[in-house]
Enzyme design. Structure first.
Site, short mmCIF file in Angstrom:
data_model
loop_
_atom_site.label_atom_id
_atom_site.label_comp_id
_atom_site.label_asym_id
_atom_site.label_seq_id
_atom_site.Cartn_x
_atom_site.Cartn_y
_atom_site.Cartn_z
N PRO A 2 0.87 -1.26 -0.09
CA PRO A 2 0.01 0.19 0.07
C PRO A 2 0.94 1.44 -0.11
CG PRO A 2 -0.47 -1.21 1.80
CD PRO A 2 0.74 -1.85 1.43
N GLU A 3 0.77 2.15 -0.97
CA GLU A 3 1.42 3.34 -0.87
C GLU A 3 0.33 4.42 -0.48
OE1 GLU A 3 4.46 4.60 -2.67
OE2 GLU A 3 5.50 2.61 -3.42
#
Length: 267
Positions: A2-3
């Site tokens: 997850p960015e």
DNA sequence: AGAATTACCTGAGCGC
DNA sequence: TGCGCTCAGGTAATTC
């Protein structure tokens, strides 16, 4: 992984679903993530209501009246928003159960995630205190980037991935933003001109915003996070053809991180 | 102070 | 089939 865009898409989804909901029970099935999971959560949270959900870099912050619940998804973490009490699977480490039947489930095989409880002002909490400006805020722009990069010999890609310089820019978006700004990732940070810094700051913002809107458009029903398909120009495409000029994309390592760029488009 | 390195963790992919 | 190896990488802590 997850960015920032995935975390923001998650935040918006959770905000719609959970603000105003009251914690009923917390089930802890893991003792240690990046830091020990505070056991007192199961005593503290029941009865408290979620007032708002904020984001700082890739950290999610739940305002819980008497304090803040801090969540970070690390590399492999994700949250599921369910109902009732479905049996947990492998790596389903924590359940947050709400009065209205909602179940927020934290899953993280690699255990790089973080869960903490913060009393008082979260800005003073050690993990958050040293974080740089939000890349989508007005405080992050070309002049700021120009200022912090002067006399720095480190590669520009490593500089923008440094969370004390700017919050939440991970490897994927560092690669993509540098491609968009047409700057080689291994340039010494201090060698960028003020114009290049302006281009790069804008490119970071544009890449993140593009990804957030794509993510909003295709959130899967039950899964609150947020691994959505991305049309990437360079990340993961080493040895393939540049989407702009059809040269072969080059791959190198910077600070131990996989780095991909186009020798012909970026300088 | 800034830069480089290490630690944390598990699944996937690979060669043999 | 399975063993050992490498890689993936966000972040903080540690070392240089």
């Amino acid at each position: 992984m997850p960015e920032l865009p995935e975390v923001e898409v998650t935040r918006r989804r959770l905000e719609r679903e959970l603000v105003g909901c009251r914690f009923k029970q917390v089930l802890l099935r893991v003792e240690k993530l990046r830091i020990p999971v505070p056991e007192e959560l199961s005593q503290i949270l029941p009865g408290l209501t979620v007032r708002s959900i904020e984001r700082r870099g890739k950290y999610l912050l739940f305002d819980c009246e008497r304090g803040w619940l801090l969540l970070h998804l690390g590399m492999t973490g994700f949250l599921r928003l369910l109902r009732g009490s479905p049996p947990p699977g492998k790596h389903d480490h924590i359940d947050f159960i709400f009065d209205d039947g909602h179940l927020l489930r934290f899953h993280d095989p690699r255990k790089f995630g973080t869960i903490a409880w913060i009393y008082g002002d979260p800005r003073l909490y050690p993990l958050l205190a040293g974080i740089g400006p939000e890349p989508l805020s007005d405080t992050f722009d070309g002049l700021y980037l120009f200022g912090v990069s002067r006399k720095r010999k480190v590669a520009i890609k490593q500089l923008i991935m440094n969370s004390s310089v700017v919050a939440g820019v991970g490897n994927i978006y560092a690669n993509e933003a540098l491609f968009r700004a047409r700057i080689r990732p291994d340039r010494a940070a201090g060698s960028l001109t003020v114009q290049e810094c302006a281009n790069l700051a804008a490119a970071i913002r544009e890449e993140l915003e593009r990804s957030i809107s794509e993510g909003n458009a295709c959130v899967v029903a039950e899964e609150t996070v947020a691994y959505y398909p991305q049309a990437l120009n360079v990340y993961g495409r080493g040895g393939k053809l540049c989407t702009t000029c059809a040269e072969l994309l080059e791959e190198m390592r910077l600070g131990g991180r996989s780095t991909v760029f186009c020798r012909s488009c970026q300088e």
